[in-house]
Design an enzyme around this catalytic site. Sequence first.
Site, PDB file in Angstrom:
ATOM      1  N   HIS A  34       0.825  -1.210   0.000  1.00  0.00           N
ATOM      2  CA  HIS A  34       0.000   0.000   0.000  1.00  0.00           C
ATOM      3  C   HIS A  34       0.857   1.257   0.000  1.00  0.00           C
ATOM      4  CE1 HIS A  34      -3.979   1.619  -0.353  1.00  0.00           C
ATOM      5  NE2 HIS A  34      -3.488   2.670   0.274  1.00  0.00           N
ATOM      6  N   TYR A  88       1.283   5.103  -2.621  1.00  0.00           N
ATOM      7  CA  TYR A  88       1.615   6.513  -2.346  1.00  0.00           C
ATOM      8  C   TYR A  88       2.927   6.896  -3.026  1.00  0.00           C
ATOM      9  CZ  TYR A  88      -2.408   6.035   0.515  1.00  0.00           C
ATOM     10  OH  TYR A  88      -3.698   5.780   0.896  1.00  0.00           O
ATOM     11  N   HIS A  92     -11.725   0.796  -8.650  1.00  0.00           N
ATOM     12  CA  HIS A  92     -11.103   1.769  -7.733  1.00  0.00           C
ATOM     13  C   HIS A  92      -9.717   2.177  -8.232  1.00  0.00           C
ATOM     14  CE1 HIS A  92      -8.947   3.306  -4.224  1.00  0.00           C
ATOM     15  NE2 HIS A  92      -8.178   2.225  -4.210  1.00  0.00           N
ATOM     16  N   PHE A  93      -8.891   1.178  -8.520  1.00  0.00           N
ATOM     17  CA  PHE A  93      -7.497   1.601  -8.741  1.00  0.00           C
ATOM     18  C   PHE A  93      -7.234   2.171 -10.135  1.00  0.00           C
ATOM     19  CE2 PHE A  93      -6.618  -3.167  -9.034  1.00  0.00           C
ATOM     20  CZ  PHE A  93      -6.179  -3.204 -10.349  1.00  0.00           C
ATOM     21  N   HIS A  94      -8.181   1.982 -11.059  1.00  0.00           N
ATOM     22  CA  HIS A  94      -7.969   2.699 -12.326  1.00  0.00           C
ATOM     23  C   HIS A  94      -8.325   4.183 -12.183  1.00  0.00           C
ATOM     24  CE1 HIS A  94      -7.329  -1.291 -14.037  1.00  0.00           C
ATOM     25  NE2 HIS A  94      -6.665  -0.639 -14.974  1.00  0.00           N
ATOM     26  N   ARG A 130     -12.559 -10.295  -9.814  1.00  0.00           N
ATOM     27  CA  ARG A 130     -11.422  -9.695 -10.518  1.00  0.00           C
ATOM     28  C   ARG A 130     -10.465 -10.810 -10.925  1.00  0.00           C
ATOM     29  NH1 ARG A 130      -7.384  -6.855  -6.026  1.00  0.00           N
ATOM     30  NH2 ARG A 130      -6.165  -6.546  -7.908  1.00  0.00           N
ATOM     31  N   ARG A 131      -9.444 -10.490 -11.679  1.00  0.00           N
ATOM     32  CA  ARG A 131      -8.398 -11.420 -12.120  1.00  0.00           C
ATOM     33  C   ARG A 131      -8.970 -12.738 -12.644  1.00  0.00           C
ATOM     34  NH1 ARG A 131      -7.143 -11.419  -6.612  1.00  0.00           N
ATOM     35  NH2 ARG A 131      -5.994  -9.581  -5.927  1.00  0.00           N
TER      36      ARG A 131
HETATM   37 FE1  HAS Z   1      -6.393   1.976  -2.836  1.00  0.00          FE
HETATM   38  C1  HAS Z   1      -6.688  -1.453  -3.038  1.00  0.00           C
HETATM   39  C2  HAS Z   1      -7.912   1.941   0.224  1.00  0.00           C
HETATM   40  C3  HAS Z   1      -5.793   5.368  -2.486  1.00  0.00           C
HETATM   41  C4  HAS Z   1      -4.348   1.909  -5.601  1.00  0.00           C
HETATM   42  N1  HAS Z   1      -5.678   0.523  -4.093  1.00  0.00           N
HETATM   43  C5  HAS Z   1      -5.956  -0.826  -4.022  1.00  0.00           C
HETATM   44  C6  HAS Z   1      -5.306  -1.494  -5.107  1.00  0.00           C
HETATM   45  C7  HAS Z   1      -4.614  -0.546  -5.820  1.00  0.00           C
HETATM   46  C8  HAS Z   1      -4.867   0.716  -5.165  1.00  0.00           C
HETATM   47  C9  HAS Z   1      -3.736  -0.774  -7.030  1.00  0.00           C
HETATM   48  O1  HAS Z   1      -8.534  -0.101   2.390  1.00  0.00           O
HETATM   49  C10 HAS Z   1      -5.405  -2.983  -5.441  1.00  0.00           C
HETATM   50  C11 HAS Z   1      -4.248  -3.770  -4.941  1.00  0.00           C
HETATM   51  C12 HAS Z   1      -4.415  -5.201  -5.365  1.00  0.00           C
HETATM   52  O2  HAS Z   1      -3.956  -5.538  -6.469  1.00  0.00           O
HETATM   53  O3  HAS Z   1      -5.023  -5.973  -4.628  1.00  0.00           O
HETATM   54  N2  HAS Z   1      -6.837   3.395  -1.424  1.00  0.00           N
HETATM   55  C13 HAS Z   1      -7.487   3.168  -0.272  1.00  0.00           C
HETATM   56  C14 HAS Z   1      -7.640   4.433   0.443  1.00  0.00           C
HETATM   57  C15 HAS Z   1      -7.047   5.396  -0.331  1.00  0.00           C
HETATM   58  C16 HAS Z   1      -6.526   4.737  -1.500  1.00  0.00           C
HETATM   59  C17 HAS Z   1      -8.308   4.654   1.762  1.00  0.00           C
HETATM   60  N3  HAS Z   1      -5.307   3.377  -3.843  1.00  0.00           N
HETATM   61  C18 HAS Z   1      -5.177   4.700  -3.522  1.00  0.00           C
HETATM   62  C19 HAS Z   1      -4.277   5.341  -4.434  1.00  0.00           C
HETATM   63  C20 HAS Z   1      -3.861   4.369  -5.326  1.00  0.00           C
HETATM   64  C21 HAS Z   1      -4.525   3.144  -4.935  1.00  0.00           C
HETATM   65  C22 HAS Z   1      -3.873   6.796  -4.377  1.00  0.00           C
HETATM   66  C23 HAS Z   1      -2.926   4.435  -6.458  1.00  0.00           C
HETATM   67  C24 HAS Z   1      -2.219   5.472  -6.789  1.00  0.00           C
HETATM   68  N4  HAS Z   1      -7.193   0.529  -1.663  1.00  0.00           N
HETATM   69  C25 HAS Z   1      -7.700   0.719  -0.419  1.00  0.00           C
HETATM   70  C26 HAS Z   1      -8.003  -0.592   0.179  1.00  0.00           C
HETATM   71  C27 HAS Z   1      -7.645  -1.561  -0.746  1.00  0.00           C
HETATM   72  C28 HAS Z   1      -7.141  -0.825  -1.897  1.00  0.00           C
HETATM   73  C29 HAS Z   1      -8.563  -0.846   1.513  1.00  0.00           C
HETATM   74  C30 HAS Z   1      -7.724  -3.087  -0.567  1.00  0.00           C
HETATM   75  C31 HAS Z   1      -9.037  -3.603  -0.924  1.00  0.00           C
HETATM   76  C32 HAS Z   1      -9.088  -5.102  -0.994  1.00  0.00           C
HETATM   77  O4  HAS Z   1     -10.023  -5.639  -0.427  1.00  0.00           O
HETATM   78  O5  HAS Z   1      -8.248  -5.747  -1.630  1.00  0.00           O
HETATM   79  C33 HAS Z   1      -6.935   6.881   0.041  1.00  0.00           C
HETATM   80  O6  HAS Z   1      -5.582   7.277  -0.001  1.00  0.00           O
HETATM   81  C34 HAS Z   1      -7.765   7.747  -0.853  1.00  0.00           C
HETATM   82  C35 HAS Z   1      -7.807   9.193  -0.365  1.00  0.00           C
HETATM   83  C36 HAS Z   1      -8.250  10.104  -1.458  1.00  0.00           C
HETATM   84  C37 HAS Z   1      -9.162  11.063  -1.373  1.00  0.00           C
HETATM   85  C38 HAS Z   1      -9.522  11.867  -2.589  1.00  0.00           C
HETATM   86  C39 HAS Z   1      -8.993  13.289  -2.537  1.00  0.00           C
HETATM   87  C40 HAS Z   1      -9.362  13.989  -3.798  1.00  0.00           C
HETATM   88  C41 HAS Z   1      -8.554  14.846  -4.479  1.00  0.00           C
HETATM   89  C42 HAS Z   1      -9.057  15.437  -5.761  1.00  0.00           C
HETATM   90  C43 HAS Z   1      -9.661  16.818  -5.532  1.00  0.00           C
HETATM   91  C44 HAS Z   1     -10.155  17.360  -6.822  1.00  0.00           C
HETATM   92  C45 HAS Z   1     -10.122  18.668  -7.185  1.00  0.00           C
HETATM   93  C46 HAS Z   1     -10.613  19.035  -8.564  1.00  0.00           C
HETATM   94  C47 HAS Z   1      -9.569  19.730  -6.318  1.00  0.00           C
HETATM   95  C48 HAS Z   1      -9.889  11.362  -0.122  1.00  0.00           C
HETATM   96  C49 HAS Z   1      -7.209  15.261  -3.986  1.00  0.00           C
HETATM   97  C50 HAS Z   1     -11.786  19.989  -8.515  1.00  0.00           C
HETATM   98  C51 HAS Z   1     -12.319  20.125  -9.899  1.00  0.00           C
HETATM   99  C52 HAS Z   1     -12.639  21.311 -10.528  1.00  0.00           C
HETATM  100  C53 HAS Z   1     -13.155  21.303 -11.900  1.00  0.00           C
HETATM  101  C54 HAS Z   1     -12.485  22.607  -9.877  1.00  0.00           C
END
Ligand code: HAS
Length: 560
Positions: free
Chosen positions: A218, A222, A372-374, A435-436
């Site tokens: 994980h 990041y 999610h991860f895409h 998946r997979r």
């Molecule tokens: Fe995840 C599984 C939880 C973030 C990638 N994640 C995965 C896997 C991948 C992945 C590849 O808790 C699969 C792994 C596998 O092969 O089994 N993930 C989270 C959580 C976050 C999170 C809590 N993941 C990511 C990021 C990834 C990524 C970043 C890649 C870069 N994830 C999980 C969990 C699993 C998981 C479990 C395991 C599930 C299972 O059962 O296997 C957090 O870091 C997310 C926090 C993000 C936010 C969003 C903030 C939004 C922003 C955009 C603001 C937009 C603006 C635009 C300002 C709260 C910053 C405004 C627009 C205008 C037009 C003005």
Amino acid sequence: MQISKSFKRLIFLELAIPLALLTLGIYHGLLQVIYRAGVLQQPAFGKLEYYQGLTLHGVINAIVLTTFFAVAFGHVTMAFYFKKEPNRKASWISFIFMLTGTVMAAWAMLSGNSSVLYTFYPPLKGHPLFYIGTALLIVGSWFPLFTWARMYVKWKKENKHTKTPLAVIGTLVNFIIWFVCTLAVAYEVLVLLVPWAMGWTETVNVTLARTLFWFFGHALVYFWLLPAYIMFYTILPKVAGGKLYSDLAGRIAFFGFLILSIPIGVHHQYSDPSITQGVKFFQGMLTFGVVIPSFITAFTIAATLEYAARKRGGKGWFGWMGKLPYFDSKNFLFSYFICGLILFIFGGLTGVVNASYQLNTVIHNTSWLPGHFHMTVAGPVFLAIIGMSVYLYSTMSGKKIFMPKVNVIIPYLWMIGVLIFSTGLMWGGLIGEPRRTNLGMTYLNSASEHFRPDWVPTTLLALCGGIIMFIAGMLFLVVFFGTMFRRKSTEAVLELPVSEAYHDEKRIPLFDRFKPWLVVMGVVLALAYIPAFLNVEKNTGPGAPAFTPSNPVPIENVKK
Ligand code: HAS
């Protein structure tokens, strides 16, 4: 800034080699949706088997491209802010290690000997060269941290009371996280997997291997994300036409990641036996903690964008959004960044669903997960990587972008593709789609007794999105390599857009030093992982024999 030929060559190679490999990665992405929609109902296509393609897709896109880019972008950031190139010898040795490792792993995957997916997943067994290759790639990416740390220490001695540039903080934080988390996967590879793959040990301890992998796994996400965050904090405000709303917010976010990126890996193992509920609950809570730096980023960047839009004449509660430079081909980085941010709103929210111990039982191992991860790794991360790669190549070579109008459209096309694709996958996941899995062989094959007609619309939706993503990806490769083949027409320089801060925030020593944060990092890591490894030690069953992905019977029994 003027740079040496050697540095330029190094950066170009680190950008171009993984992007050339990306053709294979993207091709296998397209094949995935085709197999899954039941268009292909066979175990292999073009002599490449389903799981072999999935392994190539994951390793090239998620490990090779991201690692090479993080190193190249780190070199550029340090050189630009410190006005000094990183140590030449160490940088080239690092590159040679990474390249050799990539070639070894690529051979092992292409020869069909290592269909073990990017997560290694023992008891699936790969060729020793696959494991040694990935280990070399990782070890190669460690060298830069030490050269950059020396540059930082020297600079800090001379500039005691000057705020360290935010991009430098972000880069060092990212590579410290990377160094610490990869120690576990290096142990997994060198102590468990290589001896097993060489035939020196007969079985493998799956629980220990998985726990070591997710210690790394994980934090890895990041490591992918932070270069994009560095761009959002330090480059996006400038290209949007405004200022960064708060530089301090960026520092808090980066140090937050330093503490919380690693001690949360067990949230990938909620369904695994051996680890107790208490450990899972604690790491689940820390996972909610690691969401905070991203929320800080979301609000800071939204305020930054609003300021920029209002400066451009934007009015109203939401009307200002229309004033941002969405389709300015001369300022194309904005389009790459904004599309990534929009995708990340959904990628982040689905991550919070995954993190919940209860909700995770519904979506674990379903197609919700790739949905999610895409929207994360193939969202802000991929778009920042490709946008910055073409920007760096063009400015550092003095060659104008090939097809600039197409270049500015690519991120929107990609974003639309990902949104459709991920909707299909997540909807499918909620109604049980795994998946997979090569669905075309069974569940999406009407001749099979396992046929699931309710998964037809979801997989077709994913197919449509996947085709759009494929077209966008290919167009990008045309733009990037087209730019490479152009003639030099302007001065070649290393130039990054630099954002000013909106508030004149005083230097707070705590947010300009690493030591206190490293201590906290160590303590939290110990609290989260000592109990996890004690659980593994106590509850591990007998070792597992080797398997292949296509057969639920151990390899040794198939041979008999
Ligand atoms: Fe995840 C599984 C939880 C973030 C990638 N994640 C995965 C896997 C991948 C992945 C590849 O808790 C699969 C792994 C596998 O092969 O089994 N993930 C989270 C959580 C976050 C999170 C809590 N993941 C990511 C990021 C990834 C990524 C970043 C890649 C870069 N994830 C999980 C969990 C699993 C998981 C479990 C395991 C599930 C299972 O059962 O296997 C957090 O870091 C997310 C926090 C993000 C936010 C969003 C903030 C939004 C922003 C955009 C603001 C937009 C603006 C635009 C300002 C709260 C910053 C405004 C627009 C205008 C037009 C003005």
